[in-house]
Each structure stands twice: as structure tokens, then as C-alpha cells.
Design a protein around this motif. Structure first.
Motif, PDB file in Angstrom:
ATOM      1  N   TYR A 112       0.810  -1.220   0.000  1.00 11.76           N
ATOM      2  CA  TYR A 112       0.000   0.000   0.000  1.00 11.76           C
ATOM      3  C   TYR A 112       0.840   1.266   0.000  1.00 11.76           C
ATOM      4  O   TYR A 112       0.349   2.364  -0.287  1.00 11.76           O
ATOM      5  N   GLY A 113       2.142   1.129   0.335  1.00  9.07           N
ATOM      6  CA  GLY A 113       2.975   2.320   0.433  1.00  9.07           C
ATOM      7  C   GLY A 113       4.420   2.049   0.078  1.00  9.07           C
ATOM      8  O   GLY A 113       4.854   0.899  -0.039  1.00  9.07           O
ATOM      9  N   ILE A 114       5.137   3.125  -0.115  1.00 12.63           N
ATOM     10  CA  ILE A 114       6.582   3.086  -0.331  1.00 12.63           C
ATOM     11  C   ILE A 114       7.220   4.003   0.705  1.00 12.63           C
ATOM     12  O   ILE A 114       6.839   5.185   0.826  1.00 12.63           O
ATOM     13  N   ASN A 115       8.151   3.464   1.475  1.00 18.98           N
ATOM     14  CA  ASN A 115       8.837   4.258   2.506  1.00 18.98           C
ATOM     15  C   ASN A 115       7.834   4.956   3.421  1.00 18.98           C
ATOM     16  O   ASN A 115       7.974   6.136   3.763  1.00 18.98           O
ATOM     17  N   ASP A 116       6.769   4.220   3.795  1.00 18.59           N
ATOM     18  CA  ASP A 116       5.728   4.701   4.713  1.00 18.59           C
ATOM     19  C   ASP A 116       4.838   5.793   4.123  1.00 18.59           C
ATOM     20  O   ASP A 116       4.092   6.451   4.855  1.00 18.59           O
ATOM     21  N   THR A 117       4.899   5.977   2.816  1.00 21.06           N
ATOM     22  CA  THR A 117       4.028   6.941   2.137  1.00 21.06           C
ATOM     23  C   THR A 117       2.973   6.195   1.338  1.00 21.06           C
ATOM     24  O   THR A 117       3.301   5.316   0.525  1.00 21.06           O
ATOM     25  N   GLN A 118       1.714   6.506   1.563  1.00 23.32           N
ATOM     26  CA  GLN A 118       0.616   5.876   0.850  1.00 23.32           C
ATOM     27  C   GLN A 118       0.739   6.132  -0.659  1.00 23.32           C
ATOM     28  O   GLN A 118       0.989   7.251  -1.103  1.00 23.32           O
ATOM     29  N   LEU A 119       0.570   5.087  -1.449  1.00 20.37           N
ATOM     30  CA  LEU A 119       0.573   5.243  -2.896  1.00 20.37           C
ATOM     31  C   LEU A 119      -0.690   5.978  -3.332  1.00 20.37           C
ATOM     32  O   LEU A 119      -1.792   5.706  -2.836  1.00 20.37           O
ATOM     33  N   THR A 120      -0.531   6.894  -4.277  1.00 21.69           N
ATOM     34  CA  THR A 120      -1.671   7.613  -4.841  1.00 21.69           C
ATOM     35  C   THR A 120      -1.545   7.638  -6.352  1.00 21.69           C
ATOM     36  O   THR A 120      -0.507   7.258  -6.923  1.00 21.69           O
ATOM     37  N   THR A 121      -2.593   8.112  -6.994  1.00 23.85           N
ATOM     38  CA  THR A 121      -2.558   8.227  -8.448  1.00 23.85           C
ATOM     39  C   THR A 121      -1.465   9.179  -8.905  1.00 23.85           C
ATOM     40  O   THR A 121      -0.955   9.061 -10.023  1.00 23.85           O
ATOM     41  N   GLU A 122      -1.075  10.123  -8.033  1.00 23.41           N
ATOM     42  CA  GLU A 122      -0.094  11.132  -8.411  1.00 23.41           C
ATOM     43  C   GLU A 122       1.342  10.727  -8.102  1.00 23.41           C
ATOM     44  O   GLU A 122       2.266  11.153  -8.797  1.00 23.41           O
ATOM     45  N   ASN A 123       1.550   9.884  -7.076  1.00 26.44           N
ATOM     46  CA  ASN A 123       2.936   9.662  -6.632  1.00 26.44           C
ATOM     47  C   ASN A 123       3.511   8.285  -6.914  1.00 26.44           C
ATOM     48  O   ASN A 123       4.706   8.068  -6.720  1.00 26.44           O
ATOM     49  N   GLU A 156      15.715   4.314  -7.157  1.00 26.86           N
ATOM     50  CA  GLU A 156      16.675   3.210  -7.252  1.00 26.86           C
ATOM     51  C   GLU A 156      16.528   2.245  -6.071  1.00 26.86           C
ATOM     52  O   GLU A 156      16.652   1.028  -6.234  1.00 26.86           O
ATOM     53  N   ASN A 157      16.272   2.783  -4.885  1.00 22.09           N
ATOM     54  CA  ASN A 157      16.113   1.963  -3.682  1.00 22.09           C
ATOM     55  C   ASN A 157      14.872   2.433  -2.934  1.00 22.09           C
ATOM     56  O   ASN A 157      14.653   3.635  -2.782  1.00 22.09           O
ATOM     57  N   TYR A 158      14.071   1.496  -2.485  1.00 23.69           N
ATOM     58  CA  TYR A 158      12.903   1.851  -1.686  1.00 23.69           C
ATOM     59  C   TYR A 158      12.434   0.649  -0.888  1.00 23.69           C
ATOM     60  O   TYR A 158      12.834  -0.498  -1.146  1.00 23.69           O
ATOM     61  N   THR A 159      11.575   0.925   0.085  1.00 23.17           N
ATOM     62  CA  THR A 159      11.009  -0.117   0.931  1.00 23.17           C
ATOM     63  C   THR A 159       9.504  -0.157   0.718  1.00 23.17           C
ATOM     64  O   THR A 159       8.835   0.881   0.791  1.00 23.17           O
ATOM     65  N   ILE A 160       8.969  -1.337   0.441  1.00 23.50           N
ATOM     66  CA  ILE A 160       7.526  -1.459   0.254  1.00 23.50           C
ATOM     67  C   ILE A 160       6.866  -1.789   1.588  1.00 23.50           C
ATOM     68  O   ILE A 160       7.394  -2.541   2.397  1.00 23.50           O
ATOM     69  N   ASN A 161       5.712  -1.169   1.812  1.00 21.46           N
ATOM     70  CA  ASN A 161       4.888  -1.434   2.999  1.00 21.46           C
ATOM     71  C   ASN A 161       3.799  -2.421   2.602  1.00 21.46           C
ATOM     72  O   ASN A 161       2.940  -2.110   1.773  1.00 21.46           O
ATOM     73  N   LEU A 162       3.841  -3.605   3.176  1.00 23.87           N
ATOM     74  CA  LEU A 162       2.925  -4.662   2.784  1.00 23.87           C
ATOM     75  C   LEU A 162       1.566  -4.522   3.447  1.00 23.87           C
ATOM     76  O   LEU A 162       1.447  -4.011   4.564  1.00 23.87           O
TER      77      LEU A 162
END
Length: 499
Positions: free
Chosen positions: A155-166, A174-180
């Protein structure tokens, strides 16, 4: 004004403002010089030239008028976009890049990837929050080593909620953490009450240069005595190596006496026209020399081809690959698994085979891309040879549309399965790719064995009931591309450009 195509514009820098770009040798080149390349290339090759007034041959009254026009665009990207015909509805696929070296690597299958290939979805077309689901994982990558698997929800990347804009920006890093998260269907068959529940679980991923083999899975099943080949093919990459490997795989099918083929193109965004011809010729084999597809270019180039050599407008089934005989199966039927992520060269295979054999499409409607593009470089004939060393801009405009032997084209809304075979992927229960019980493959097998053991009614929560808004493939400039590397004779190019 035909002479503008041959014109090398002499820019007097003091007479008007230009912005500059740095090349790899720290030399400067004006935006207007690159704009000159952009306009001339689009004027010569763009499929929809006749629909764009600024591309008309008589658009400019003088050299100064032309130079002033170019100078109104501070960036080549702005000029290019201004020349696109109906971006939202007709030409959704032309693009320009400022680094053709990276582009050429993409054409060769070389990408920067963490190995997690995903889709993006939302529960309503009005939602701004979106969610990711893992479609498949590439071997020997960060995702595979970290245990990411098909069906994982984030649902998120680096604790940020995914949105249509981001979501593109966040997943493009290059590097990120997915929030499951976990998918909840509330125990009902409707999707209107579905949701994603957040968890504290995370997975750190890193990207590296990676060469993706377009063949993800290849198997042969025994279905009640019938040998059924299964090929999950995720890109028409078009390199000699991958085309040769594809031919070798069909040798395995042939040795196994496969008489049916399930071609899984559900996540295949397209690629090389030549590879589409090769794959279709491997599936068949009995139509060598027959028309696979024809091409329709802009009016000027179309007329030039017809005057000089109409055969250049025709693509035919082949019986060899770089001189090696094809291991064709001579099938009279093929099953093709599709989703909205199946595009361009994938659709070309379906559309071009349909007049010759029974193409049983299973899944959901394809993307709807029937046009092909070609890389144009800043050189006298727009080829890679002689490209201007002062910059690395290149364009990939649409240059022709494909028609099958019966003239079928313009499938803007995609190619759809027979209603009996409309079957969407259930995001919260995707199944295992290549497994006989995976819903789309199981549907094909049930038709082959005549059992009907997988009725469509069991496929609730399907993809066509949830809004799929994008995928990891969209982060690549080649997304949904169909390109040609057909050689156009130099003499014909000269006549098109300079006469």
C-alpha cells in the motif's frame, strides 16, 4: 515547402534567445538545433502528419519564419509534444528521450530493475489512493532474494501511501522499501466493499542493471493424452540471442509432440514486429510467404513505397531465423491469455493469426495499440549512423499502423475474448503462473480436454471489476511499444526527404 526538409538551418544566436544543453564532452548545443531535428523527423515520418497543421510542408514562408518557430520552444520535449495528434485519444504512444544509449539498452532487454513486476489498482475510478500487487518476480534479483512473491500486496513506499499522483515517482527510485498490506474481500463476492489492510511488514528493495529474458516460463503438460505446450512470453525483445532461444524452445515443444499451445501474453506490452512475425511463424509454419500484416504510413511515405516497391509495405510469414530453420508446430489453433497489459506486438500476433487459424483468446480486453514506431536519430537520414555527436536525443514517433491480411486495424478499444472466455485475474487470489489450476490457464485446458471443469462463474473479484491503473512496465519508455527495425533503402529515404 519541401526544401525545409533538406535545410540545415543557420542560427544567428544573437538574433534570438536559445537555451543550451550539455553533451557528454561538455560542449553546448542549442535547443533550437535539436528542435530542428525534432520537426524534420516528425515532418518526414509521423503517421498523423496530415492531421497536424504545424507539420505541413508549406507551414513556413521563409527560413527566418522556420527559425523563429523553433525558437518558441525552450525544450525539444515541448516541441515534440506540440506536434502529437490527439495525445489522449489517438496517439498515446509516441515519445522522445534525451539519452538514446539507455533507450538502445532497453531494446536489448537491459533494464534497471529490482525484479518486482507489479500492477497498480484502486477500488473505484474516483479513488486517489492506489495499491500495488506483485504479478511476478524476476529471478536473480533483489525481489527474489528478499522473498517477494506473486500476489503480495503493498500500500505504500517508505511509509508513504501510494496515490494516483505519486506511485510512479515512488517506485521509480533506485532503492525503496515497500509497505505490505493484506487484501480483504469481507467474505462477499462484490468488490464494492473490498479493502487493503495495512501491516507493519516491510521489504527493502534495490535496483540494478538486469537483462530480462522474455521467456518467463515454458512447460509441456499432458492433458488426457494431449501434449499441451505453455509459454509465458513477457516481451518481444527482438535480439538475435532471444529469438534464437525462442526457436530452441519450440524445438522442445516439437520433440514433445505438442499439438496445442497456450501462449501467455497477459503482461506482455509488446516490442519488435520482426519477433512477432517469428513467433507467429513458429506457431504455424504452413503459411510461409503468405501475408502476415501490411503497413499504412503517412500519405507521402505510403505513396513513395507504392511507387518504388510495394513489397516494402508487406510483412510475410517466415521459415527461418537468421538462416536457421524454424521449429514450427503447424498448429491450426492457439490459446492466447490476455489482460489490458497485453499490447502492440502481442495484439499484432492475435490480429494477424486470426485470419489463418483459430485464435482462442482468454482473459480480458487488450490495450488497443495497432501502431508501430521507429527510433529517429539526429542524422541526415535519421538513422543511428552519422548521429549528431553533440547530443543524445532520439524520438520514437508512431510511423505506421498495422493491418492483417483482411485489412483489420484501428482496434483502439483493444481485442476482446469471446464472452464465454472473458476472465479477469482475481487480485487477492492470483494463482501460480504456469500451474494447471491457475484460472486463465485452467480455462484453456478445460477447452482442450472438453471437461468444462473451470466454469467462468467461479471467477469472482475479477480484474475487470477493479480499476487497474498501471504497472511497473509503465515506468519504461518502451511501455506498450511496437517498433520496427525494417531497413528502408537509402535512395528511398533521400527521395522522401529531399524531393
Amino acid at each position: 515547402m519541401r526544401h525545409f526538409k533538406a535545410l540545415i538551418v543557420l542560427f544567428i544566436v544573437s538574433s534570438f534567445t536559445v537555451s543550451c544543453f550539455e553533451d557528454n564532452d561538455d560542449n553546448q548545443i542549442s535547443a533550437s538545433q535539436i528542435n530542428d531535428f525534432v520537426w524534420k523527423g516528425m515532418n518526414a515520418f509521423y503517421l498523423y502528419k496530415d492531421d497536424v497543421p504545424d507539420l505541413a510542408n508549406d507551414r513556413f514562408t521563409s527560413d527566418g519564419d522556420y527559425a523563429n518557430y523553433l525558437n518558441t520552444f525552450s525544450a525539444p520535449e515541448d516541441l515534440f509534444e506540440s506536434l502529437i495528434h490527439q495525445r489522449q485519444t489517438v496517439d498515446r504512444f509516441s515519445w522522445i528521450v534525451n539519452d538514446y544509449i539507455a533507450l538502445e539498452q532497453l531494446f536489448s532487454g537491459i533494464i534497471t530493475s529490482n525484479g518486482m513486476e507489479f500492477g497498480i489498482f484502486r477500488f473505484s475510478s474516483t479513488d486517489t489512493d492506489v495499491y500495488g500487487y506483485v504479478r511476478y518476480v524476476l529471478p536473480n534479483t533483489s525481489a527474489s532474494s528478499q522473498g517477494v512473491k506473486r500476489g503480495d500486496i503493498f500500500y505504500g513506499i517508505n511509509d508513504t501511501q501510494l496515490t494516483t499522483e505519486n506511485w510512479r515517482t515512488l517506485t521509480g527510485a533506485e532503492n525503496y522499501t515497500i509497505n505490505l498490506g493484506t487484501y480483504s474481500d469481507k467474505g462477499t463476492p462484490e468488490t464494492t466493499d473490498d479493502s487493503v489492510t495495512t501491516t507493519s511488514e516491510t521489504i527493502a528493495l534495490s535496483k540494478a542493471q538486469y537483462t530480462e529474458n522474455p521467456v518467463l516460463l515454458s512447460r509441456v503438460f499432458d492433458v488426457v493424452g494431449t501434449k499441451v505446450a505453455y509459454l509465458m512470453y513477457n516481451g518481444f525483445t527482438g535480439t538475435e540471442q532471444f529469438n534464437a532461444e525462442l526457436n530452441d524452445i519450440f524445438s522442445t515443444y516439437k520433440s514433445a509432440n505438442a499439438t496445442e499451445l497456450v501462449l501467455d501474453l497477459r503482461y506482455n506490452p509488446g516490442g519488435s514486429v520482426n519477433t512477432a512475425i517469428l513467433l507467429s511463424s513458429l506457431i504455424t509454419g504452413q503459411f510461409t510467404g503468405e501475408i502476415f500484416s501490411t503497413e499504412q504510413w503517412n500519405a507521402e511515405i505510403q505513396q513513395a513505397f507504392e511507387n518504388e516497391d510495394p513489397e516494402l509495405l508487406i510483412n510475410r510469414f517466415v521459415d527461418n531465423n537468421e538462416g536457421a530453420a524454424l521449429n514450427s508446430l503447424n498448429l491450426s489453433r492457439v490459446f492466447v491469455l490476455t489482460t489490458n497489459s497485453s499490447a502492440s506486438a502481442s495484439e499484432l500476433v492475435i490480429n494477424s493469426l486470426a485470419p489463418y487459424i483459430n485464435v482462442v483468446q482468454i482473459g480480458t480486453t487488450t490495450r488497443g495499440k495497432y501502431q508501430a514506431s521507429r527510433t529517429l536519430y539526429d542524422s541526415p537520414n535519421f538513422s543511428r549512423s552519422g548521429a549528431n555527436p553533440s547530443h543524445t536525443y532520439a524520438m520514437q514517433p508512431l510511423i505506421f499502423k498495422s493491418l492483417n491480411v483482411n485489412g483489420v486495424t484501428d482496434y483502439f478499444n483493444g481485442l476482446s475474448p469471446n464472452p464465454n472466455n472473458v476472465l479477469g485475474e482475481s487480485i487477492h487470489n492470483l494463482g501460480v503462473l504456469g500451474d494447471e489450476n491457475e484460472p486463465l490457464l485452467a480455462r484453456a485446458i478445460s477447452i482442450i480436454d472438453g471437461s468444462g471443469r473451470f466454469p467462468i462463474s467461479t471467477a469472482s473479484k475479477s480484474e475487470n471489476l477493479i480499476d487497474i491503473t498501471g504497472s511497473s512496465k509503465d515506468l519504461l519508455p518502451l511501455s506498450s511499444d511496437m517498433y520496427t527495425d525494417k531497413e528502408i533503402p537509402d535512395e528511398l529515404i533521400k527521395r522522401i526527404l529531399f524531393e
